[in-house]
Write a protein that holds these residues in place. Structure first.
Motif, PDB file in Angstrom:
ATOM      1  N   MET A   1       0.832  -1.195   0.000  1.00 29.21           N
ATOM      2  CA  MET A   1       0.000   0.000   0.000  1.00 29.21           C
ATOM      3  C   MET A   1       0.877   1.261   0.000  1.00 29.21           C
ATOM      4  SD  MET A   1      -3.051   0.658   2.644  1.00 29.21           S
ATOM      5  CE  MET A   1      -3.566   2.302   2.929  1.00 29.21           C
ATOM      6  N   LYS A   2       0.483   2.225  -0.813  1.00 31.98           N
ATOM      7  CA  LYS A   2       1.298   3.436  -0.934  1.00 31.98           C
ATOM      8  C   LYS A   2       1.257   4.251   0.369  1.00 31.98           C
ATOM      9  CE  LYS A   2       0.988   4.199  -5.873  1.00 31.98           C
ATOM     10  NZ  LYS A   2       0.367   4.989  -6.933  1.00 31.98           N
ATOM     11  N   LYS A   3       2.424   4.829   0.684  1.00 27.32           N
ATOM     12  CA  LYS A   3       2.489   5.687   1.870  1.00 27.32           C
ATOM     13  C   LYS A   3       1.855   7.053   1.528  1.00 27.32           C
ATOM     14  CE  LYS A   3       5.449   3.157   4.475  1.00 27.32           C
ATOM     15  NZ  LYS A   3       5.240   2.698   5.845  1.00 27.32           N
ATOM     16  N   LYS A   4       1.155   7.600   2.529  1.00 27.32           N
ATOM     17  CA  LYS A   4       0.430   8.845   2.274  1.00 27.32           C
ATOM     18  C   LYS A   4       1.213  10.059   2.811  1.00 27.32           C
ATOM     19  CE  LYS A   4      -3.287   6.915   4.033  1.00 27.32           C
ATOM     20  NZ  LYS A   4      -4.664   6.665   4.515  1.00 27.32           N
ATOM     21  N   ILE A   5       1.336  11.059   1.957  1.00 26.23           N
ATOM     22  CA  ILE A   5       2.038  12.294   2.369  1.00 26.23           C
ATOM     23  C   ILE A   5       1.064  13.467   2.219  1.00 26.23           C
ATOM     24  CG2 ILE A   5       3.972  13.864   1.922  1.00 26.23           C
ATOM     25  CD1 ILE A   5       5.475  11.493   0.685  1.00 26.23           C
ATOM     26  N   LEU A   6       0.944  14.249   3.304  1.00 22.62           N
ATOM     27  CA  LEU A   6       0.095  15.439   3.248  1.00 22.62           C
ATOM     28  C   LEU A   6       0.989  16.678   3.046  1.00 22.62           C
ATOM     29  CD1 LEU A   6      -2.603  16.982   3.594  1.00 22.62           C
ATOM     30  CD2 LEU A   6      -2.233  16.904   6.066  1.00 22.62           C
ATOM     31  N   VAL A   7       0.723  17.418   1.980  1.00 23.01           N
ATOM     32  CA  VAL A   7       1.504  18.625   1.661  1.00 23.01           C
ATOM     33  C   VAL A   7       0.700  19.851   2.122  1.00 23.01           C
ATOM     34  CG1 VAL A   7       2.453  20.022  -0.225  1.00 23.01           C
ATOM     35  CG2 VAL A   7       2.590  17.519  -0.328  1.00 23.01           C
ATOM     36  N   ILE A   8       1.268  20.609   3.064  1.00 24.37           N
ATOM     37  CA  ILE A   8       0.565  21.831   3.509  1.00 24.37           C
ATOM     38  C   ILE A   8       1.384  23.042   3.059  1.00 24.37           C
ATOM     39  CG2 ILE A   8      -0.419  23.072   5.479  1.00 24.37           C
ATOM     40  CD1 ILE A   8      -0.435  20.417   7.010  1.00 24.37           C
ATOM     41  N   ASP A   9       0.842  23.791   2.121  1.00 26.49           N
ATOM     42  CA  ASP A   9       1.524  24.980   1.582  1.00 26.49           C
ATOM     43  C   ASP A   9       0.465  25.892   0.970  1.00 26.49           C
ATOM     44  OD1 ASP A   9       3.168  26.798  -0.043  1.00 26.49           O
ATOM     45  OD2 ASP A   9       4.792  25.402   0.396  1.00 26.49           O
ATOM     46  N   ASN A  23       3.859  11.714  -5.999  1.00 27.39           N
ATOM     47  CA  ASN A  23       3.094  10.707  -6.757  1.00 27.39           C
ATOM     48  C   ASN A  23       4.006   9.958  -7.734  1.00 27.39           C
ATOM     49  OD1 ASN A  23       0.744  11.290  -5.415  1.00 27.39           O
ATOM     50  ND2 ASN A  23      -0.088  12.619  -7.024  1.00 27.39           N
ATOM     51  N   ASP A  24       4.906  10.751  -8.399  1.00 30.54           N
ATOM     52  CA  ASP A  24       5.815  10.125  -9.372  1.00 30.54           C
ATOM     53  C   ASP A  24       6.774   9.146  -8.702  1.00 30.54           C
ATOM     54  OD1 ASP A  24       4.634  11.643 -11.298  1.00 30.54           O
ATOM     55  OD2 ASP A  24       6.269  13.096 -11.471  1.00 30.54           O
ATOM     56  N   ASN A  25       6.998   9.330  -7.413  1.00 34.71           N
ATOM     57  CA  ASN A  25       7.978   8.486  -6.723  1.00 34.71           C
ATOM     58  C   ASN A  25       7.318   7.433  -5.826  1.00 34.71           C
ATOM     59  OD1 ASN A  25      10.931   9.458  -7.252  1.00 34.71           O
ATOM     60  ND2 ASN A  25       9.600  11.265  -7.250  1.00 34.71           N
ATOM     61  N   GLY A  26       6.109   7.113  -6.136  1.00 31.40           N
ATOM     62  CA  GLY A  26       5.461   5.966  -5.500  1.00 31.40           C
ATOM     63  C   GLY A  26       4.719   6.273  -4.207  1.00 31.40           C
ATOM     64  N   TYR A  27       4.486   7.554  -3.949  1.00 30.15           N
ATOM     65  CA  TYR A  27       3.712   7.902  -2.759  1.00 30.15           C
ATOM     66  C   TYR A  27       2.337   8.409  -3.189  1.00 30.15           C
ATOM     67  CZ  TYR A  27       8.484   7.946  -0.912  1.00 30.15           C
ATOM     68  OH  TYR A  27       9.754   7.610  -0.584  1.00 30.15           O
ATOM     69  N   GLU A  28       1.477   8.576  -2.178  1.00 31.19           N
ATOM     70  CA  GLU A  28       0.158   9.115  -2.487  1.00 31.19           C
ATOM     71  C   GLU A  28       0.061  10.474  -1.780  1.00 31.19           C
ATOM     72  OE1 GLU A  28      -2.750   6.029  -2.073  1.00 31.19           O
ATOM     73  OE2 GLU A  28      -4.329   7.501  -1.763  1.00 31.19           O
ATOM     74  N   ALA A  29       0.023  11.513  -2.585  1.00 34.57           N
ATOM     75  CA  ALA A  29       0.088  12.852  -1.977  1.00 34.57           C
ATOM     76  C   ALA A  29      -1.296  13.491  -1.846  1.00 34.57           C
ATOM     77  CB  ALA A  29       0.994  13.751  -2.809  1.00 34.57           C
ATOM     78  N   PRO A  47      -2.058  10.703   7.447  1.00 31.55           N
ATOM     79  CA  PRO A  47      -0.888  10.543   6.576  1.00 31.55           C
ATOM     80  C   PRO A  47       0.299   9.914   7.318  1.00 31.55           C
ATOM     81  CG  PRO A  47      -1.102  12.792   7.281  1.00 31.55           C
ATOM     82  CD  PRO A  47      -2.319  12.082   7.807  1.00 31.55           C
ATOM     83  N   ASP A  48       1.214   9.358   6.530  1.00 36.99           N
ATOM     84  CA  ASP A  48       2.431   8.777   7.120  1.00 36.99           C
ATOM     85  C   ASP A  48       3.501   9.860   7.304  1.00 36.99           C
ATOM     86  OD1 ASP A  48       1.695   5.869   6.989  1.00 36.99           O
ATOM     87  OD2 ASP A  48       1.380   6.476   4.893  1.00 36.99           O
ATOM     88  N   LEU A  49       3.332  10.959   6.569  1.00 35.60           N
ATOM     89  CA  LEU A  49       4.321  12.055   6.639  1.00 35.60           C
ATOM     90  C   LEU A  49       3.621  13.359   6.232  1.00 35.60           C
ATOM     91  CD1 LEU A  49       7.560  12.675   6.664  1.00 35.60           C
ATOM     92  CD2 LEU A  49       7.290  12.669   4.206  1.00 35.60           C
ATOM     93  N   ILE A  50       4.097  14.449   6.842  1.00 32.61           N
ATOM     94  CA  ILE A  50       3.519  15.753   6.480  1.00 32.61           C
ATOM     95  C   ILE A  50       4.662  16.699   6.073  1.00 32.61           C
ATOM     96  CG2 ILE A  50       2.308  17.809   7.366  1.00 32.61           C
ATOM     97  CD1 ILE A  50       0.788  15.877   9.268  1.00 32.61           C
ATOM     98  N   THR A  51       4.498  17.419   4.944  1.00 30.93           N
ATOM     99  CA  THR A  51       5.447  18.513   4.662  1.00 30.93           C
ATOM    100  C   THR A  51       4.707  19.815   4.999  1.00 30.93           C
ATOM    101  OG1 THR A  51       4.858  18.957   2.360  1.00 30.93           O
ATOM    102  CG2 THR A  51       6.489  17.216   2.753  1.00 30.93           C
ATOM    103  N   VAL A 112      12.510  11.809   2.718  1.00 27.06           N
ATOM    104  CA  VAL A 112      11.175  11.181   2.761  1.00 27.06           C
ATOM    105  C   VAL A 112      11.327   9.661   2.825  1.00 27.06           C
ATOM    106  CG1 VAL A 112       9.071  10.772   1.399  1.00 27.06           C
ATOM    107  CG2 VAL A 112       9.990  13.082   1.607  1.00 27.06           C
ATOM    108  N   LYS A 113      12.201   9.170   1.945  1.00 29.01           N
ATOM    109  CA  LYS A 113      12.404   7.717   1.865  1.00 29.01           C
ATOM    110  C   LYS A 113      12.921   7.183   3.199  1.00 29.01           C
ATOM    111  CE  LYS A 113      14.664   4.330  -1.095  1.00 29.01           C
ATOM    112  NZ  LYS A 113      15.723   4.125  -2.080  1.00 29.01           N
ATOM    113  N   GLU A 114      13.933   7.854   3.745  1.00 26.95           N
ATOM    114  CA  GLU A 114      14.522   7.414   5.021  1.00 26.95           C
ATOM    115  C   GLU A 114      13.483   7.480   6.135  1.00 26.95           C
ATOM    116  OE1 GLU A 114      17.869   9.924   5.558  1.00 26.95           O
ATOM    117  OE2 GLU A 114      19.115   8.811   4.136  1.00 26.95           O
ATOM    118  N   THR A 115      12.688   8.514   6.146  1.00 22.57           N
ATOM    119  CA  THR A 115      11.696   8.688   7.215  1.00 22.57           C
ATOM    120  C   THR A 115      10.613   7.599   7.133  1.00 22.57           C
ATOM    121  OG1 THR A 115      12.047  11.048   7.016  1.00 22.57           O
ATOM    122  CG2 THR A 115      10.141  10.372   8.295  1.00 22.57           C
ATOM    123  N   LEU A 116      10.193   7.318   5.937  1.00 15.37           N
ATOM    124  CA  LEU A 116       9.078   6.377   5.792  1.00 15.37           C
ATOM    125  C   LEU A 116       9.528   4.913   5.887  1.00 15.37           C
ATOM    126  CD1 LEU A 116       6.937   8.179   3.093  1.00 15.37           C
ATOM    127  CD2 LEU A 116       6.476   7.999   5.532  1.00 15.37           C
TER     128      LEU A 116
END
Lengths: 117, 497
Positions: A1-9, A23-29, A47-51, A112-116
């Motif tokens: 299952m793709k890891k979810k990243i929430l982008v707040i900007d 998205n291009d690198n295999g995550y779900e943004a 989400p699994d990660l937030i920017t 991102v990769k290291e964190t996830l």
């Protein structure tokens, strides 16, 4: 299952950029344009990660971080600060990393990769 | 010092005896026994005393008068036979000190010489006093000139802060206001200023300095650095205080400009970083779009890159506009032409963002004196902001901007820009013309409206703004038809085309 990243900007162009990049690198943004929306989305998608951007109209990034930290369900989500401001990272004490715009794309993906993993 | 005495006497024996006698009294004596000798001695040397027989020759009397005229200190004593004394007295009257009868008694001669000596001392003293007085007058003139010509505003004030004296520069800028209170002249106030440095000097006798903003008789404001010094009487009491103010307006303006530039660079950096990141994003989308042969992504990316390039261009130009200065370049233009130029620039942007632009330009508006480039740039900026306010508003379905130009009853040209965009809250409205304030986050530079406001202000115009959050905004720009009379030299950013 793709890891979810929430982008707040608040900047639509930067949101689009980050969404495509992840998205291009295999995550779900997912996206949020401000703090209020960010909390709502975070609760909804878990989400699994937030920017997080620091300076946004209305409430600023660190306020989001404080609200996130006080929520038992969300407080363990890792946060990467991506901001045009330097020197405000102290306000997000437990951030995984702080990147200054314009950021290095490979460096961000590496963090991102290291964190996830 | 030995006094020098010229003895004019044709009788050699008598002259010799007199010389011997007088030399004993510590005089240096020279005898002139002929008229030629008299002429020679009087022509080249200056004597303290002349003891003369005027009847040596007919011309001796004239020579003595001339000698007296040339040297006012010289004391002349006349020697004459008893029968000629009266004639001598008729000739010289009171122009000589003494008349001695030949043969001369030693006592009479002694007394005459003592009297001459006293006169010489007194005259010399008087001469010294005169010289000193002349020197003193010269010094007074010099100090007066310094006081008048020093390139500062100088005033002298009494205990009631009334001006008792002022220099030329002060008078030329603030008027000859002798007797008026300083605060009235300098600041057009009716009461004493807080922290008055003159009052402080009256109190403690020390020099005080402050920085003030003063207003000249022409209504022009200056930044001045003021320093005070006490003026004391012989008893050491402070009777007056001198206030000296240096005009530092240009320094302050330069400083403000530098501070503004510093602020600008600081505030720019955030916007620049955002734009560069978005540009990076556009390039990424373009590269990956091309690699994936995703036309939609490529199309979107090229649009994004173009938008970012435009924004960066606009920002860089605004910085350049702000950084360079020149005076406004007035020219007479048709109001209709000005309005058409503005519309042609703004129309494409409005159409691209689906904002309806309603234009109402009155006929026969005539001509107006403006700096065309700057006025165009300012009004375009206000209209573009109206388009941005519409595109940022997601609550309403349709958006419009009404741009109107007409002449009001005060014979001013009015431009109104009314939009139904997002509107502004009071805080945003109050700060909108402040340097570097932007409500557009990283999308704005905070320069556009600041410059627009300044351009309108320096044209002698005004802007009024009404706005309500969520409903829209109304801008009313009033411009005089002619260049303002005050002839204010305005340093203004240059537009480079």
């Amino acid at each position: 299952m793709k890891k979810k990243i929430l982008v707040i900007d608040d900047d639509l162009n930067i949101r689009d950029y980050l969404v495509s990049l992840f998205n291009d690198n295999g995550y779900e943004a997912y996206i949020a344009g401000d703090v209020k929306e960010g909390i709502k989305e975070a609760k909804k998608i878990k989400p699994d990660l937030i920017t997080l951007d620091i300076e946004m109209p209305g409430e600023w990034g660190p306020r989001f971080y404080r609200q996130l930290s006080q929520d038992s369900e969300l407080k363990n989500i890792p946060v990467i600060v991506i901001s045009g401001l330097s020197g405000h990272q102290y306000a997000v004490v437990n951030a995984v990393a702080s990147l200054t715009k314009p950021f290095d794309r490979e460096e961000l993906l590496k963090i991102v990769k290291e964190t996830l993993n | 010092m030995t006094k020098q005495l010229l003895l004019i006497d044709g009788d050699k024996n008598q002259a010799g005896a007199l010389k011997t006698y007088i030399e004993r009294l510590q005089y240096e004596v020279v005898i002139a026994a002929t008229f030629e000798e008299v002429k020679h001695q009087l022509g080249f040397l200056s004597w303290d005393i002349i003891l003369a027989d005027p009847f040596l020759s007919d011309d001796v009397a004239a020579c003595l008068d001339l000698a007296k005229k040339k040297n006012t200190i010289v004391q002349i004593i006349i020697l004459a036979q008893k029968d000629k004394l009266d004639i001598a007295m008729d000739i010289f009257e009171s122009r000589v000190l003494h008349y001695l009868e030949i043969p001369v008694s030693s006592k009479t001669l002694d007394l005459a010489l003592i009297s001459a000596g006293k006169n010489i001392s007194r005259n010399k003293k008087l001469e010294r006093y005169s010289e000193r007085l002349a020197e003193l007058n010269g010094t007074k003139d010099l100090f007066n000139q310094l006081f008048e010509e020093v390139p500062c505003y100088i005033s002298v004030q009494d205990k009631n802060l009334r001006i008792t004296a002022s220099n030329k520069k002060f008078k030329s800028h603030f008027g000859n206001q002798i007797g008026e209170p300083c605060f009235e002249t300098y600041k057009h106030r009716t009461s004493q200023c807080n922290d008055c440095p003159v009052a402080a000097t009256f109190q403690d006798g020390q020099s005080h300095s402050t920085e003030e903003i003063v207003t000249s008789k022409f209504g022009k404001q200056y930044n001045v650095l003021t320093q005070t010094a006490p003026i004391r009487n012989k008893k050491g009491e402070i009777t007056q205080v001198m206030e000296m103010s240096t005009n530092i307006t240009q320094i302050r303006q330069l400083q403000d400009h530098l501070v503004s530039l510093g602020l600008m660079l600081g505030s720019m950096s955030h916007g620049v970083k955002g734009m560069l990141t978005a540009l990076d994003g556009g390039i990424y989308q373009l590269e990956t779009g091309l690699a994936k042969k995703d036309d939609e992504r490529v199309f979107k990316a090229s649009g994004q890159i173009k938008t970012m390039a435009d924004k960066i261009k606009k920002m860089v130009l605004e910085i350049l506009y702000y950084a360079k200065s020149r005076e406004l370049q007035y020219q007479e233009v048709e109001v209709a032409t000005l309005a058409e130029n503005i519309i042609s620039i703004v129309k494409p942007k409005a159409e691209n963002n689906a904002v309806r632009l309603d234009i109402l330009i009155d006929k026969n508006l005539g001509k107006i004196d403006v700096d065309l480039k700057w006025m165009e740039a300012s009004l375009v900026n206000l209209l573009e902001n109206a388009v941005d306010a519409c595109t940022s508003d997601s609550d309403k379905k349709d958006h419009f901007i009404t741009f109107r130009a007409f002449k009001n009853t005060n014979n001013q040209i009015c431009f109104t820009i009314i939009d139904n965009g997002m509107g502004m809250d009071t805080e945003t409205k109050n700060k909108m013309f402040t340097l570097f304030f932007t409500s557009k986050g990283s999308q704005g530079t905070g320069l556009g409206l600041f410059i627009a406001h300044r351009v309108i202000k320096y044209h002698g115009g005004t802007i009024e703004v009404e706005s309500e959050k969520g409903k829209g905004s109304q801008f009313y720009i009033y411009l005089p038809l002619n260049k303002p009379d005050n002839g204010k030299v305005v340093e203004f950013p240059t537009i480079n085309h």
